[in-house]
Design an enzyme around this catalytic site. Structure first.
Site, PDB file in Angstrom:
ATOM      1  N   HIS A   1      11.402 -34.544  11.591  1.00  0.00           N
ATOM      2  CA  HIS A   1      11.573 -35.557  12.645  1.00  0.00           C
ATOM      3  C   HIS A   1      10.425 -35.535  13.657  1.00  0.00           C
ATOM      4  CE1 HIS A   1      16.241 -35.954  12.109  1.00  0.00           C
ATOM      5  NE2 HIS A   1      15.634 -35.611  10.977  1.00  0.00           N
TER       6      HIS A   1
ATOM      7  N   HIS B   1      10.785 -33.788   1.126  1.00  0.00           N
ATOM      8  CA  HIS B   1      11.680 -33.537   2.251  1.00  0.00           C
ATOM      9  C   HIS B   1      11.772 -32.030   2.429  1.00  0.00           C
ATOM     10  CE1 HIS B   1      14.750 -35.124   4.976  1.00  0.00           C
ATOM     11  NE2 HIS B   1      15.409 -33.997   4.754  1.00  0.00           N
TER      12      HIS B   1
ATOM     13  N   ASN C   1      18.358 -33.117   2.516  1.00  0.00           N
ATOM     14  CA  ASN C   1      19.389 -32.078   2.497  1.00  0.00           C
ATOM     15  C   ASN C   1      20.752 -32.587   2.948  1.00  0.00           C
ATOM     16  OD1 ASN C   1      17.609 -32.140   4.886  1.00  0.00           O
ATOM     17  ND2 ASN C   1      19.108 -30.742   5.772  1.00  0.00           N
ATOM     18  N   HIS C   2      20.807 -33.735   3.658  1.00  0.00           N
ATOM     19  CA  HIS C   2      22.089 -34.303   4.071  1.00  0.00           C
ATOM     20  C   HIS C   2      22.540 -35.450   3.157  1.00  0.00           C
ATOM     21  CE1 HIS C   2      22.106 -31.863   7.611  1.00  0.00           C
ATOM     22  NE2 HIS C   2      21.052 -32.440   8.146  1.00  0.00           N
TER      23      HIS C   2
ATOM     24  N   GLU D   1      18.435 -40.290   5.435  1.00  0.00           N
ATOM     25  CA  GLU D   1      19.503 -39.277   5.369  1.00  0.00           C
ATOM     26  C   GLU D   1      20.168 -38.992   6.705  1.00  0.00           C
ATOM     27  OE1 GLU D   1      18.839 -35.261   4.554  1.00  0.00           O
ATOM     28  OE2 GLU D   1      17.656 -34.988   6.348  1.00  0.00           O
ATOM     29  N   ASN D   2      19.636 -39.533   7.799  1.00  0.00           N
ATOM     30  CA  ASN D   2      20.240 -39.288   9.119  1.00  0.00           C
ATOM     31  C   ASN D   2      20.791 -40.562   9.755  1.00  0.00           C
ATOM     32  OD1 ASN D   2      17.526 -37.258   9.178  1.00  0.00           O
ATOM     33  ND2 ASN D   2      19.524 -36.337   9.504  1.00  0.00           N
TER      34      ASN D   2
ATOM     35  N   HIS E   1      11.760 -34.823   7.117  1.00  0.00           N
ATOM     36  CA  HIS E   1      12.769 -33.809   7.465  1.00  0.00           C
ATOM     37  C   HIS E   1      12.605 -33.216   8.849  1.00  0.00           C
ATOM     38  CE1 HIS E   1      15.755 -30.595   7.234  1.00  0.00           C
ATOM     39  NE2 HIS E   1      14.822 -29.720   7.500  1.00  0.00           N
TER      40      HIS E   1
HETATM   41 FE   LIG Z   1      16.582 -33.305   6.377  1.00  0.00          FE
END
Ligand SMILES: [Fe+2]
Length: 251
Positions: free
Chosen positions: A169, A142, A58-59, A30-31, A167
């Protein structure tokens, strides 16, 4: 995380897979698009690098072009507890290198992330569906809160192969087998630049926090690592036999 994370995976994942005899790789993506979201092109690049399934968070929908892709993809999943009006699916089944089938389920925790439904309301049905297809089930939870991840793992102990958190990191040092055969780690960590504030250039993150003013973030570049967890499991019973946190220093 961003192009440093993606480049590290493209350069190293084939060798890591071969050296460790890994049959299937699940990556949270997601990142990957400059730190927020994912595009079809970048999803395809991760899959081509040796990733078998991509989870999101969430992204998930930050890049609008991913919506159509998610509708048809069988290898990229978004959290299952987003609105029923969002595109894509929350679980899938992929085939590992040894021919085994692996179900991948993605759920979103509640703290700060505002899912449409609590993950606890939908996870039992998801796991039932997954285990009807295959005994091997990995859940990417997540979530921000360590307590939510631990509670979900304990709730699913004995019913899934592994519960792996994402999530934050930041890789946690609590990889362990739970009592009924489920492997668990609170957070798998970050594949990306660790000379940073969770992947973002530190100066920019600090400026936003100190001033409260909007600051455009940029992905950092230094101290790139590949992080994750390696799980051994029995493909007949679906039980895990071991889990180890995993870290490779790349550049
Ligand atoms: Fe996230």
């Amino acid at each position: 995380m961003g192009s440093p994370g993606r480049s590290a995976l493209e350069a190293r994942l084939p060798t890591i897979r071969a050296e460790l005899g890994i049959d299937a790789v699940v990556a949270n993506g997601e990142n990957v698009a400059d730190g927020v979201g994912i595009t079809p092109r970048l999803a395809d690049r991760l899959l081509a690098a040796g990733v078998d399934a991509i989870t999101l968070g969430n992204h998930a929908f930050r890049r609008s072009e991913i919506a159509v892709y998610l509708e048809s993809s069988e290898r990229v999943v978004r959290p299952a507890n987003t609105s029923t009006l969002t595109p894509g699916r929350g679980s899938t089944v992929v085939t590992a290198a040894n021919g085994a089938r692996l179900a991948v389920v993605n759920v979103l925790g509640s703290l700060f992330l505002h899912p449409a439904t609590s993950m606890f309301e939908i996870v039992d049905e998801l796991v039932e569906e997954a285990t009807a297809a295959t005994p091997l089930v990995v859940v990417d939870v997540h979530a921000e809160a360590t307590s939510e991840k631990a509670a979900l793992a304990r709730w699913l102990d004995g019913r899934v192969t592994a519960v792996v958190g994402t999530h934050t990191h930041v890789q946690t040092s609590d990889a362990r087998m739970l009592g009924k055969g489920t492997a668990f780690i609170t957070d798998a960590g970050m594949t990306g630049p660790h000379e940073s504030v969770i992947g973002v250039e530190a100066d920019l993150a600090i400026r936003r926090m100190r001033t409260g003013m909007p600051v455009r973030f940029a992905t950092a570049q230094g101290d790139v690592r590949i992080e994750g967890a390696v799980i051994d499991c029995d493909e007949v019973s679906g039980k895990a036999t071991s889990i180890e946190a995993f870290r490779v220093f790349v550049s």
